[in-house]
Design a protein around this motif. Structure first.
Motif, PDB file in Angstrom:
ATOM      1  N   PHE A  90     -23.406 -18.403  30.806  1.00 57.92           N
ATOM      2  CA  PHE A  90     -24.792 -18.062  30.444  1.00 57.92           C
ATOM      3  C   PHE A  90     -24.931 -16.564  30.234  1.00 57.92           C
ATOM      4  CE2 PHE A  90     -25.151 -21.873  33.164  1.00 57.92           C
ATOM      5  CZ  PHE A  90     -25.571 -22.746  32.182  1.00 57.92           C
ATOM      6  N   LEU A  97     -19.135 -17.830  48.027  1.00 59.72           N
ATOM      7  CA  LEU A  97     -20.289 -18.300  47.255  1.00 59.72           C
ATOM      8  C   LEU A  97     -20.522 -17.442  46.021  1.00 59.72           C
ATOM      9  CD1 LEU A  97     -22.765 -19.283  50.085  1.00 59.72           C
ATOM     10  CD2 LEU A  97     -21.816 -20.779  48.324  1.00 59.72           C
ATOM     11  N   PHE A 133     -35.660 -28.118  34.291  1.00 62.89           N
ATOM     12  CA  PHE A 133     -34.971 -28.250  35.580  1.00 62.89           C
ATOM     13  C   PHE A 133     -35.631 -27.385  36.644  1.00 62.89           C
ATOM     14  CE2 PHE A 133     -31.741 -26.242  38.358  1.00 62.89           C
ATOM     15  CZ  PHE A 133     -31.599 -27.308  39.217  1.00 62.89           C
ATOM     16  N   MET A 140     -24.119 -31.706  45.124  1.00 60.45           N
ATOM     17  CA  MET A 140     -25.372 -32.280  45.591  1.00 60.45           C
ATOM     18  C   MET A 140     -25.136 -33.586  46.350  1.00 60.45           C
ATOM     19  SD  MET A 140     -27.900 -30.451  45.190  1.00 60.45           S
ATOM     20  CE  MET A 140     -28.250 -28.899  44.399  1.00 60.45           C
ATOM     21  N   ILE A 141     -24.204 -34.406  45.857  1.00 59.16           N
ATOM     22  CA  ILE A 141     -23.902 -35.663  46.567  1.00 59.16           C
ATOM     23  C   ILE A 141     -23.282 -35.351  47.929  1.00 59.16           C
ATOM     24  CG2 ILE A 141     -22.519 -37.776  46.508  1.00 59.16           C
ATOM     25  CD1 ILE A 141     -22.846 -37.784  43.506  1.00 59.16           C
ATOM     26  N   LEU A 154     -31.268 -37.800  41.573  1.00 55.70           N
ATOM     27  CA  LEU A 154     -29.851 -37.790  41.244  1.00 55.70           C
ATOM     28  C   LEU A 154     -29.011 -38.303  42.398  1.00 55.70           C
ATOM     29  CD1 LEU A 154     -27.936 -35.530  39.177  1.00 55.70           C
ATOM     30  CD2 LEU A 154     -27.285 -35.324  41.538  1.00 55.70           C
ATOM     31  N   THR A 155     -29.274 -37.800  43.604  1.00 61.02           N
ATOM     32  CA  THR A 155     -28.429 -38.210  44.718  1.00 61.02           C
ATOM     33  C   THR A 155     -28.724 -39.661  45.101  1.00 61.02           C
ATOM     34  OG1 THR A 155     -29.976 -36.957  46.055  1.00 61.02           O
ATOM     35  CG2 THR A 155     -27.807 -36.024  45.752  1.00 61.02           C
ATOM     36  N   ILE A 207     -25.302 -22.982  41.199  1.00 57.02           N
ATOM     37  CA  ILE A 207     -24.144 -23.860  41.051  1.00 57.02           C
ATOM     38  C   ILE A 207     -24.538 -25.153  40.343  1.00 57.02           C
ATOM     39  CG2 ILE A 207     -22.411 -25.186  42.356  1.00 57.02           C
ATOM     40  CD1 ILE A 207     -22.421 -22.866  44.383  1.00 57.02           C
ATOM     41  N   PHE A 208     -25.800 -25.538  40.489  1.00 59.96           N
ATOM     42  CA  PHE A 208     -26.224 -26.817  39.906  1.00 59.96           C
ATOM     43  C   PHE A 208     -26.609 -26.706  38.427  1.00 59.96           C
ATOM     44  CE2 PHE A 208     -29.096 -30.424  39.206  1.00 59.96           C
ATOM     45  CZ  PHE A 208     -28.266 -31.444  39.629  1.00 59.96           C
ATOM     46  N   ILE A 209     -27.006 -25.523  37.993  1.00 57.92           N
ATOM     47  CA  ILE A 209     -27.534 -25.378  36.633  1.00 57.92           C
ATOM     48  C   ILE A 209     -26.634 -25.956  35.520  1.00 57.92           C
ATOM     49  CG2 ILE A 209     -27.779 -23.528  34.902  1.00 57.92           C
ATOM     50  CD1 ILE A 209     -30.039 -22.449  36.404  1.00 57.92           C
ATOM     51  N   PRO A 210     -25.309 -25.767  35.571  1.00 63.19           N
ATOM     52  CA  PRO A 210     -24.498 -26.341  34.484  1.00 63.19           C
ATOM     53  C   PRO A 210     -24.704 -27.846  34.284  1.00 63.19           C
ATOM     54  CG  PRO A 210     -23.183 -24.839  35.776  1.00 63.19           C
ATOM     55  CD  PRO A 210     -24.490 -24.953  36.487  1.00 63.19           C
ATOM     56  N   VAL A 268     -11.311 -26.899  31.674  1.00 62.29           N
ATOM     57  CA  VAL A 268     -12.067 -25.992  32.550  1.00 62.29           C
ATOM     58  C   VAL A 268     -13.585 -26.196  32.453  1.00 62.29           C
ATOM     59  CG1 VAL A 268     -12.588 -23.576  33.065  1.00 62.29           C
ATOM     60  CG2 VAL A 268     -10.234 -24.286  32.678  1.00 62.29           C
ATOM     61  N   PHE A 315     -13.795 -28.159  44.739  1.00 57.87           N
ATOM     62  CA  PHE A 315     -14.790 -27.085  44.647  1.00 57.87           C
ATOM     63  C   PHE A 315     -16.187 -27.586  45.016  1.00 57.87           C
ATOM     64  CE2 PHE A 315     -11.710 -24.976  41.641  1.00 57.87           C
ATOM     65  CZ  PHE A 315     -11.418 -23.937  42.512  1.00 57.87           C
ATOM     66  N   TRP A 328     -16.133 -27.213  35.409  1.00 56.52           N
ATOM     67  CA  TRP A 328     -17.279 -26.323  35.603  1.00 56.52           C
ATOM     68  C   TRP A 328     -18.591 -27.110  35.650  1.00 56.52           C
ATOM     69  CZ3 TRP A 328     -21.162 -25.287  31.856  1.00 56.52           C
ATOM     70  CH2 TRP A 328     -21.969 -24.180  32.114  1.00 56.52           C
ATOM     71  N   ARG A 329     -18.687 -28.128  34.791  1.00 49.98           N
ATOM     72  CA  ARG A 329     -19.953 -28.825  34.663  1.00 49.98           C
ATOM     73  C   ARG A 329     -20.135 -29.905  35.735  1.00 49.98           C
ATOM     74  NH1 ARG A 329     -22.641 -32.650  31.499  1.00 49.98           N
ATOM     75  NH2 ARG A 329     -24.713 -31.923  30.893  1.00 49.98           N
ATOM     76  N   ILE A 388     -33.147 -33.443  41.879  1.00 47.44           N
ATOM     77  CA  ILE A 388     -32.007 -33.564  42.780  1.00 47.44           C
ATOM     78  C   ILE A 388     -32.134 -34.806  43.654  1.00 47.44           C
ATOM     79  CG2 ILE A 388     -30.919 -32.470  44.762  1.00 47.44           C
ATOM     80  CD1 ILE A 388     -31.514 -29.781  43.188  1.00 47.44           C
ATOM     81  N   ILE A 425     -19.002 -29.650  39.074  1.00 48.77           N
ATOM     82  CA  ILE A 425     -19.017 -29.126  40.448  1.00 48.77           C
ATOM     83  C   ILE A 425     -20.402 -29.262  41.093  1.00 48.77           C
ATOM     84  CG2 ILE A 425     -18.817 -27.007  41.824  1.00 48.77           C
ATOM     85  CD1 ILE A 425     -16.511 -26.170  40.051  1.00 48.77           C
ATOM     86  N   GLY A 426     -21.432 -28.848  40.378  1.00 54.23           N
ATOM     87  CA  GLY A 426     -22.781 -28.872  40.932  1.00 54.23           C
ATOM     88  C   GLY A 426     -23.242 -30.276  41.278  1.00 54.23           C
ATOM     89  N   TYR A 427     -22.894 -31.223  40.417  1.00 58.63           N
ATOM     90  CA  TYR A 427     -23.259 -32.622  40.642  1.00 58.63           C
ATOM     91  C   TYR A 427     -22.588 -33.148  41.909  1.00 58.63           C
ATOM     92  CZ  TYR A 427     -23.730 -37.602  39.556  1.00 58.63           C
ATOM     93  OH  TYR A 427     -24.024 -38.926  39.597  1.00 58.63           O
ATOM     94  N   ILE A 439     -17.887 -18.346  43.379  1.00 62.56           N
ATOM     95  CA  ILE A 439     -18.203 -19.623  42.721  1.00 62.56           C
ATOM     96  C   ILE A 439     -19.398 -19.437  41.786  1.00 62.56           C
ATOM     97  CG2 ILE A 439     -18.896 -22.036  43.050  1.00 62.56           C
ATOM     98  CD1 ILE A 439     -17.469 -22.080  45.676  1.00 62.56           C
ATOM     99  N   LEU A 484     -16.257 -27.806  48.783  1.00 61.32           N
ATOM    100  CA  LEU A 484     -16.287 -26.457  49.363  1.00 61.32           C
ATOM    101  C   LEU A 484     -17.699 -25.874  49.244  1.00 61.32           C
ATOM    102  CD1 LEU A 484     -14.679 -24.039  50.521  1.00 61.32           C
ATOM    103  CD2 LEU A 484     -14.390 -23.269  48.169  1.00 61.32           C
ATOM    104  N   ALA A 485     -18.270 -25.990  48.053  1.00 57.31           N
ATOM    105  CA  ALA A 485     -19.619 -25.455  47.852  1.00 57.31           C
ATOM    106  C   ALA A 485     -20.609 -26.160  48.771  1.00 57.31           C
ATOM    107  CB  ALA A 485     -20.035 -25.618  46.387  1.00 57.31           C
ATOM    108  N   PHE A 523     -18.578 -17.710  38.531  1.00 53.50           N
ATOM    109  CA  PHE A 523     -17.889 -18.647  37.647  1.00 53.50           C
ATOM    110  C   PHE A 523     -18.899 -19.599  36.986  1.00 53.50           C
ATOM    111  CE2 PHE A 523     -15.643 -22.879  37.472  1.00 53.50           C
ATOM    112  CZ  PHE A 523     -14.888 -22.596  36.351  1.00 53.50           C
ATOM    113  N   MET A 524     -19.907 -20.014  37.743  1.00 56.41           N
ATOM    114  CA  MET A 524     -20.868 -20.966  37.209  1.00 56.41           C
ATOM    115  C   MET A 524     -21.803 -20.335  36.180  1.00 56.41           C
ATOM    116  SD  MET A 524     -19.682 -23.432  38.736  1.00 56.41           S
ATOM    117  CE  MET A 524     -20.633 -24.918  38.623  1.00 56.41           C
TER     118      MET A 524
END
Lengths: 289, 280
Positions: B32, B21, B262, A175-176, B273-274, A109-112, A163, A87, A167-168, B270, A170-172, B24, A90-91, B27-28
């Motif tokens: 919240f 998108l 954030f 970004m990579i 992080l990367t 997508i990154f917030i989690p 799950v 995922f 979920w937590r 970001i 995916i965002g990380y 996804i 894909l993102a 789901f994310m």
């Protein structure tokens, strides 16, 4: 002696700068890890510290819950690594190029990733509320699927726990991957386009090989992070039902602070430490290649 | 999609892309949305069979209850105290070490940086027992210091800062040294002002890391009055008597600080992080 003194005076400035860090790292990182091995071979219930040899390790071999926790943790790791990477990739593929709304999607997508693990675990636990009025159960009701017990169901609990971990992460991962995908050679892609390659061929033969390093990086980081999983498991299930969601870390905690067998907890922790260390050495070796 | 169809991105592909998108993203952010929506519902409404994300009757009573009956601000305050002193101490200790390791060569410097960065791999969960015993020996159980001091050593912070300090040209310091400035003066007057961007990133990471702490407060905070917000919330949610709408209001309040931090600093975040992931 004179020589040591001279060396010290010569390097006085940097030594004074690192001194606070040396104290803190020694006290809260280095000493604990060394102490861990000592604790695992001594009986420390009443703080006497009799040497008991490898009794705890023998106990560990016959401890079915330990093996179950190792199995559970491994299942969690495999699922998180597999789905988290797919995922995330894909993102990243969808969000590398500029287009309208790209930034917003990236943030959503990154917030989690930046939220607090334990708090998010509380939220998921409530979403899994087992009555008919629970959020996920009412979603299922739309599709005429009967309500589930989720975290209380021995068959389902481990997957329900996994799950939020996927979920937590995916965002990380995304970004990579985005950083890596930006480096893919555009000319090569265009050449392939001219030769009539379709998007699938481009993905398999050009994009994935070009981002191999990032993919391996993400896989290893996810394995390392997930093997030590404690907080979500502790908050959401504490290993219940019937140890079906016990992870190595929750079992360490329970043995040490519920049953107050700290020596045995330490022996379990040594095993977790060794798993992480072997994986890290593997990663370093791979990285230097 | 990364130049896959760069020339003529057909409508179908565009629609498909947005569709993926949106799925996804839903789901994310679903947790919240659920959390916020539940926090405005009445305890009666959340038990209704037909679920709706938009509350029928908005109510603030859950927030009022969390504030005035459960005294959530107490735990919020505890978390702020731990985060404030944790971040400050961590940054001071780690940046001093990072500077020395980036600038000077002295016996054992390579060994030290390897050890410092190496501690990043130590799983917190494995250190629970020895850490608890050390804290108990020093009488740090059940007080703030017990929750703050163990988070001061952080390999990631040393790593990030020393990588940055290496980039600063050494000539800048040479002239000051000739003028007789001490190392500490050079550090505070020359290095620190040049390092504002990296300190921004380090502060954010540090804050998120400290705010995220769970294991150490779990070991240290025996009495409820000293619990940090995450620990208190986890306890609240496991009490069968507590109402889901009130827990939802409390989790919403607890999530706000990390999200604000954030959103304010996402670029630094970001980037750091990367780069950290690729190098480390």
């Amino acid at each position: 002696m004179e020589k040591i003194k001279n060396t010290f005076l010569e390097h006085k400035t940097p030594l004074m700068f690192v001194l606070p860090a040396v104290i803190f790292f020694t006290l809260f990182k280095i000493f604990p890890i060394l102490n861990l091995f000592w604790l695992s071979i001594h009986q420390v219930d009443k703080d006497i510290g009799d040497f008991i040899g490898f009794k705890n390790y023998l106990k560990l071999i016959h401890d079915q819950v330990f093996w179950l926790s190792l199995k559970n943790t491994t299942i969690i790791v495999i699922l998180v690594v597999f789905f988290g990477t797919i995922f995330g990739y894909l993102a990243a593929l969808l969000l590398t190029e500029d287009f309208k709304g790209q930034k917003l999607f990236r943030i959503l997508i990154f917030i989690p990733v930046v939220t607090t693990v334990s708090i998010i675990a509380v939220v998921w636990k409530m979403m899994y509320y087992p009555a008919n009025s629970g959020m996920l159960n009412s979603l299922l009701a739309y599709f005429n699927i009967p309500a589930q017990q989720w975290l209380a169901d021995p068959k389902l609990a481990l997957y329900a726990l996994t799950v939020p971990l996927i979920w937590r992460i995916i965002g990380y991962n995304m970004m990579i991957f985005i950083a890596a995908l930006k480096g893919v050679d555009k000319n090569q892609l265009e050449a392939a386009q001219v030769e009539g390659a379709n998007w699938w061929q481009k993905l398999i033969y050009i994009i994935i090989p070009a981002t191999k390093y990032a993919i391996n990086m993400v896989l290893i980081l996810a394995v390392l992070r997930t093997y030590k999983v404690f907080v979500p498991a502790y908050v959401m299930t504490s290993g219940d039902p019937q140890h079906k969601t016990e992870t190595i870390a929750t079992w360490i905690y329970k043995q040490s602070f519920r049953y107050w067998d700290m020596s045995y907890g330490a022996a379990l922790a040594v095993v977790l430490f060794l798993i992480i260390m072997v994986l890290t050495i593997f990663q370093k070796k791979f990285q230097s290649e | 999609m990364l130049s896959l169809e760069s020339k003529k991105e057909t409508i179908t592909i565009k629609v498909l892309k947005y569709f993926c998108l949106i799925i996804i993203s839903i789901f994310m952010i679903l947790p919240f949305l659920w959390m916020i929506s539940a926090s405005f519902k009445s305890p009666g409404e959340i038990n209704l069979l037909h679920y709706s994300l938009i509350p029928k009757n908005f109510t603030f009573s859950n927030y009022l209850y969390a504030f005035f009956k459960l005294n959530i601000w107490k735990y919020f305050f505890n978390s702020v105290v731990v985060a404030f002193f944790g971040v400050i101490l961590q940054t001071i200790v780690c940046s001093l070490a990072a500077y020395a390791l980036a600038r000077f060569e002295f016996p054992g410097s390579v060994f030290l940086i390897t050890i410092f960065i190496g501690t990043m791999m130590l799983p917190d969960a494995a250190l629970m027992v020895p850490l608890f015993r050390i804290l108990r020996t020093f009488g740090l159980i059940n007080n703030y210091a017990g929750m703050i001091l163990p988070i001061v050593p952080w390999g990631f912070s040393v790593f990030m800062l020393s990588e940055f300090f290496k980039e600063i040209p050494a000539e800048l310091e040479e002239s000051a040294r000739i003028d007789g400035a001490s190392a500490l003066t050079i550090f505070t007057k020359i290095i620190l002002p040049l390092s504002k961007p990296v300190f921004g990133a380090v502060f954010i990471f540090s804050f998120i890391m400290v705010w995220d702490q769970f294991i150490i407060p779990l070991l240290v905070a025996n009495s409820q009055s000293i619990m940090t917000l995450p620990l208190w919330l986890a306890n609240l949610s496991s009490e069968t008597s507590s109402n889901r709408t009130i827990v939802a209001a409390a989790t919403t309040l607890a999530t706000i600080p990390s999200i604000i931090i954030f959103l304010l600093f996402q670029r630094n975040f970001i980037q750091g992080l990367t780069s950290g992931a690729v190098k480390g």
